[in-house]
Design a protein around this motif. Structure first.
Motif: not given
Length: 295
Positions: A267-272
């Motif tokens: 679900k993250a969909n975020d590089a960090e």
């Protein structure tokens, strides 16, 4: 036995005891295993006590792959035996006749005869109660030694695995801290792409807001992080239990922790966030390797 919150399945114990000319040596090695499995090597005099020995060691060690070797010397003999002279004569008559026929050397024939089946057999002696008690006491000392080693190894495992789970919890907190900024970035990215594709004047603000709410709810990870933190708490509570045998329970909890980490990553969909998820997975795999050694 050393008291400790965690016990390894790895250990080694050795004990020996002598009374007069009687001597017993017990060596036990324990490694990790899914169940209790023991390879037991006994002298003939102890064969009748095999069931008692297995029951005692399994009751104390509970789980693991165990090798146990017991050496017993009674009155200076490690294996009381008897020689069958009639069988030797029978073998000799047949072999010597064949040797003469083939013109073979018979000077070393006695050594060969002693190796033939049933020529040398263990004596059917029984171990008296005093000697059995000496053997049992030696087994108890060796098992106690194994348990001490298991507790010492467990202390090392406890420190390492606790740090792994604590690192996972810390990384989860870092993810939770950047989650609000992720939502802002997602909203800005969607708005920018819509403006590029359809133009700002053609964007329905109300419809956009509805879609954003739906999308953000779909990728929301707050529930996963709450469950992950609860699993970590439960893991530490199991570690603190007095019961020494907890490896299977901890393994099941790690499976649940892994599920929450994987869902968070999907679900993250975020590089960090993905960086933190990768770090959590690394810590989890190391924790799983350690749990395999826990009783």
């Amino acid at each position: 036995m050393i008291e400790n919150a965690l016990h390894s399945m790895t250990g080694f114990g050795r004990a020996e005891k002598s009374v007069g000319e009687n001597h017993v040596l017990v060596e036990i090695k324990s490694l990790n295993g899914k169940q209790f499995d023991m390879n037991l090597k006994l002298p003939p005099l102890l064969k009748s006590f095999e069931f008692d020995i297995r029951n005692y060691i399994s009751g104390k060690l509970q789980r693991g792959s165990v090798d146990c070797s017991i050496t017993l010397k009674m009155n200076g003999a490690s294996k009381p035996v008897s020689i069958n002279p009639d069988l030797i004569r029978f073998y000799y008559q047949n072999i010597s006749g064949l040797a003469q026929e083939l013109n073979l050397d018979t000077s070393q024939i006695l050594g060969a005869l002693l190796k033939l089946p049933e020529v040398v057999t263990p004596q059917n002696e029984l171990l008296d109660d005093a000697s059995w008690q000496m053997v049992l006491q030696t087994i108890e000392l060796a098992v106690h030694d194994v348990l001490q080693h298991r507790a010492e190894e467990g202390a090392v495992l406890l420190q390492d695995i606790s740090s792994r789970i604590q690192n996972i919890r810390q990384l989860a907190q870092e993810i939770a801290a950047i989650a609000p900024q992720r939502q802002v970035r997602l909203k800005e990215n969607l708005e920018r792409k819509l403006e590029e594709w359809v133009g700002k004047e053609n964007v329905d603000a109300n419809r956009l807001e509805q879609e954003l709410i739906y999308y953000i709810e779909k990728i929301d990870i707050s529930e996963e992080l709450v469950r992950l933190n609860n699993h970590c708490d439960y893991f530490f509570s199991i570690l603190a239990e007095a019961d020494a045998s907890k490896g299977k329970k901890l393994g099941f909890i790690l499976q649940e922790i892994g599920r929450e980490i994987n869902t968070t990553g999907s679900k993250a969909n975020d590089a960090e966030m993905q960086k933190s998820v990768v770090q959590m997975k690394d810590e989890l795999e190391k924790a799983k390797e350690q749990v395999l050694n826990i009783l």
